[in-house]
Motif scaffolding. Structure first.
Motif, PDB file in Angstrom:
ATOM      1  N   PHE A 153       0.831  -1.208   0.000  1.00  0.00           N
ATOM      2  CA  PHE A 153       0.000   0.000   0.000  1.00  0.00           C
ATOM      3  C   PHE A 153       0.863   1.256   0.000  1.00  0.00           C
ATOM      4  O   PHE A 153       0.667   2.168  -0.815  1.00  0.00           O
ATOM      5  CB  PHE A 153      -0.934   0.017   1.210  1.00  0.00           C
ATOM      6  N   TRP A 154       1.832   1.324   0.927  1.00  0.00           N
ATOM      7  CA  TRP A 154       2.635   2.550   1.032  1.00  0.00           C
ATOM      8  C   TRP A 154       3.575   2.718  -0.152  1.00  0.00           C
ATOM      9  O   TRP A 154       3.838   3.849  -0.586  1.00  0.00           O
ATOM     10  CB  TRP A 154       3.394   2.570   2.350  1.00  0.00           C
ATOM     11  N   ASP A 155       4.068   1.631  -0.736  1.00  0.00           N
ATOM     12  CA  ASP A 155       4.879   1.748  -1.943  1.00  0.00           C
ATOM     13  C   ASP A 155       4.060   2.358  -3.074  1.00  0.00           C
ATOM     14  O   ASP A 155       4.547   3.222  -3.820  1.00  0.00           O
ATOM     15  CB  ASP A 155       5.414   0.377  -2.372  1.00  0.00           C
ATOM     16  N   ALA A 156       2.817   1.935  -3.198  1.00  0.00           N
ATOM     17  CA  ALA A 156       1.944   2.481  -4.242  1.00  0.00           C
ATOM     18  C   ALA A 156       1.619   3.940  -3.968  1.00  0.00           C
ATOM     19  O   ALA A 156       1.641   4.784  -4.879  1.00  0.00           O
ATOM     20  CB  ALA A 156       0.663   1.659  -4.343  1.00  0.00           C
ATOM     21  N   ALA A 157       1.316   4.247  -2.718  1.00  0.00           N
ATOM     22  CA  ALA A 157       0.974   5.626  -2.371  1.00  0.00           C
ATOM     23  C   ALA A 157       2.139   6.567  -2.639  1.00  0.00           C
ATOM     24  O   ALA A 157       1.962   7.663  -3.200  1.00  0.00           O
ATOM     25  CB  ALA A 157       0.544   5.703  -0.908  1.00  0.00           C
ATOM     26  N   LYS A 158       3.355   6.155  -2.269  1.00  0.00           N
ATOM     27  CA  LYS A 158       4.517   7.019  -2.472  1.00  0.00           C
ATOM     28  C   LYS A 158       4.852   7.176  -3.957  1.00  0.00           C
ATOM     29  O   LYS A 158       5.379   8.221  -4.366  1.00  0.00           O
ATOM     30  CB  LYS A 158       5.712   6.468  -1.698  1.00  0.00           C
ATOM     31  N   ALA A 159       4.550   6.162  -4.754  1.00  0.00           N
ATOM     32  CA  ALA A 159       4.795   6.262  -6.203  1.00  0.00           C
ATOM     33  C   ALA A 159       3.865   7.276  -6.860  1.00  0.00           C
ATOM     34  O   ALA A 159       4.220   7.885  -7.881  1.00  0.00           O
ATOM     35  CB  ALA A 159       4.610   4.891  -6.850  1.00  0.00           C
ATOM     36  N   VAL A 160       2.697   7.488  -6.270  1.00  0.00           N
ATOM     37  CA  VAL A 160       1.689   8.381  -6.846  1.00  0.00           C
ATOM     38  C   VAL A 160       1.733   9.772  -6.242  1.00  0.00           C
ATOM     39  O   VAL A 160       1.518  10.778  -6.932  1.00  0.00           O
ATOM     40  CB  VAL A 160       0.282   7.761  -6.655  1.00  0.00           C
ATOM     41  N   ASP A 161       2.024   9.867  -4.944  1.00  0.00           N
ATOM     42  CA  ASP A 161       1.825  11.116  -4.199  1.00  0.00           C
ATOM     43  C   ASP A 161       2.991  11.352  -3.249  1.00  0.00           C
ATOM     44  O   ASP A 161       3.208  10.567  -2.329  1.00  0.00           O
ATOM     45  CB  ASP A 161       0.503  11.026  -3.420  1.00  0.00           C
ATOM     46  N   ALA A 162       3.723  12.427  -3.456  1.00  0.00           N
ATOM     47  CA  ALA A 162       4.890  12.721  -2.627  1.00  0.00           C
ATOM     48  C   ALA A 162       4.520  12.926  -1.166  1.00  0.00           C
ATOM     49  O   ALA A 162       5.306  12.617  -0.263  1.00  0.00           O
ATOM     50  CB  ALA A 162       5.610  13.959  -3.164  1.00  0.00           C
TER      51      ALA A 162
END
Length: 265
Positions: A153-162
Motif C-alpha cells: 500500500f505505502w509503496d503504491a501511495a509514495k509512487a503516486v503522491d509525494a
C-alpha cells in the motif's frame, strides 16, 4: 485498541474487514508458541474486538481471562461475540494498567505495543500485575518489512503522491523490530526472553478485497486516504493493480509477519 494518537479506531466491523481477519490467523500460532499450561489466569491487554481472547479460550483452556481495552465500542462487540463465563471484559488503558491485586499468571499484549504512547509504561503495568515467575508476552506486525499488505500500500501511495512519505513515516514504529522488543523486555528485567518471527499467509480474493478495506478502516493508511481526492485515490488503486502479484484467477497471496516475544517475570 484505542491508546492511539492521531489514528481512529472506532469501528469494529471496519477493523475486522481490514486487519481483524489477519489478526485471527496470527493469534493461534502465537498462543501455541507460548505453550501455557491449562488452568491459568490471563490478562489480554488491548483486547480490541476479542480476537486473541477467543483464541486463548479455544487453545489454552484458561481458568479466567480479563480482557481490557480503551474502546468501549470494541468491548461491546467483543461481549456480543464471546459469551463465556470465564471472560471478563473491562475498559482499561494499556498505558496505565491497574488492578487491586497481583492475580495473573499470563499477561499478553497482541498487536498493541506499537500504538501505545509509551511501551515502557505498558510493560511496567504488565509486570506489576503478573505473578512471580509468570509469563509476559507481546506480538506486533513487522511493519518495516514483511507485513506485505501494508508495504505494498505505502509503496503504491509514495509512487503516486509525494505527501504519502510523511504519513508512511508515522507507521514505521520502532518497537516493531525484534531488537527493540528484546531491549524493552530486558529493561523490565524479565528472564528467559525469546523472540521469534511468525508468518501467516494473507489471501485476497481480488484487488477489491485488498483495496476496499483501506477506504473504510482505521489507522494511518485510512487517515491518509481521507486527505485525498477521488482522482488520487484511483491513481493509487491503479498503481496497486500494476505492482501487486495478482494471479490468473485474480487472487493475491501475500505474507504477514509478526514478531512475538515472551519473558518470565
Amino acid at each position: 485498541m484505542k491508546d492511539v494518537s492521531g489514528d481512529v479506531f472506532d469501528s469494529a466491523s471496519a477493523y475486522d474487514a481490514f486487519m481483524g481477519r489477519w489478526s485471527r490467523l496470527v493469534a493461534k500460532p502465537v498462543v501455541d508458541w507460548l505453550a501455557i499450561r491449562s488452568g491459568q489466569v490471563w490478562l489480554d491487554v488491548g483486547a480490541g474486538t476479542g480476537v486473541l481472547t477467543q483464541v486463548i479460550l479455544d487453545e489454552a483452556a484458561p481458568k479466567k481471562i480479563v480482557a481490557i481495552d480503551l474502546s468501549e465500542h470494541y468491548l461491546e462487540h467483543a461481549r456480543r461475540t464471546i459469551r463465556d463465563e470465564r471472560v471478563e471484559f473491562k475498559q482499561g488503558n494499556a498505558s496505565s494498567i491497574s488492578f487491586e491485586a497481583v492475580e495473573f499468571d499470563v499477561v499478553v499484549a497482541g498487536l498493541v505495543l506499537n500504538f501505545v504512547p509509551s511501551p515502557e509504561l505498558a510493560m511496567q503495568g504488565m509486570k506489576e500485575v503478573v505473578r512471580e515467575n509468570g509469563t509476559i508476552a507481546a506480538y506486533v506486525w513487522d511493519y518495516g518489512d514483511r507485513m506485505e499488505m501494508m508495504r505494498h500500500f505505502w509503496d503504491a501511495a509514495k509512487a503516486v503522491d509525494a505527501s504519502a512519505a510523511k504519513f508512511y513515516s508515522e507507521t514505521q514504529y520502532s518497537i516493531c523490530d525484534p531488537r527493540n522488543l528484546r531491549a524493552l523486555f530486558e529493561s523490565a528485567r524479565l528472564t528467559n526472553i525469546d523472540v521469534v518471527p511468525i508468518d501467516v499467509q494473507t489471501r485476497f480474493a481480488n484487488l477489491d478485497d485488498f483495496w476496499l478495506p483501506f477506504l473504510g478502516a482505521q489507522g494511518s493508511a485510512s487517515k491518509y486516504l481521507r486527505t485525498l481526492d477521488g482522482e488520487k485515490r484511483n491513481a493509487i488503486r491503479g498503481q496497486l493493480l500494476r505492482q501487486l502479484p495478482i494471479e490468473s484467477d485474480d487472487q493475491i497471496h501475500l505474507t504477514a509477519r509478526a514478531w512475538a516475544i515472551k519473558g518470565t517475570a
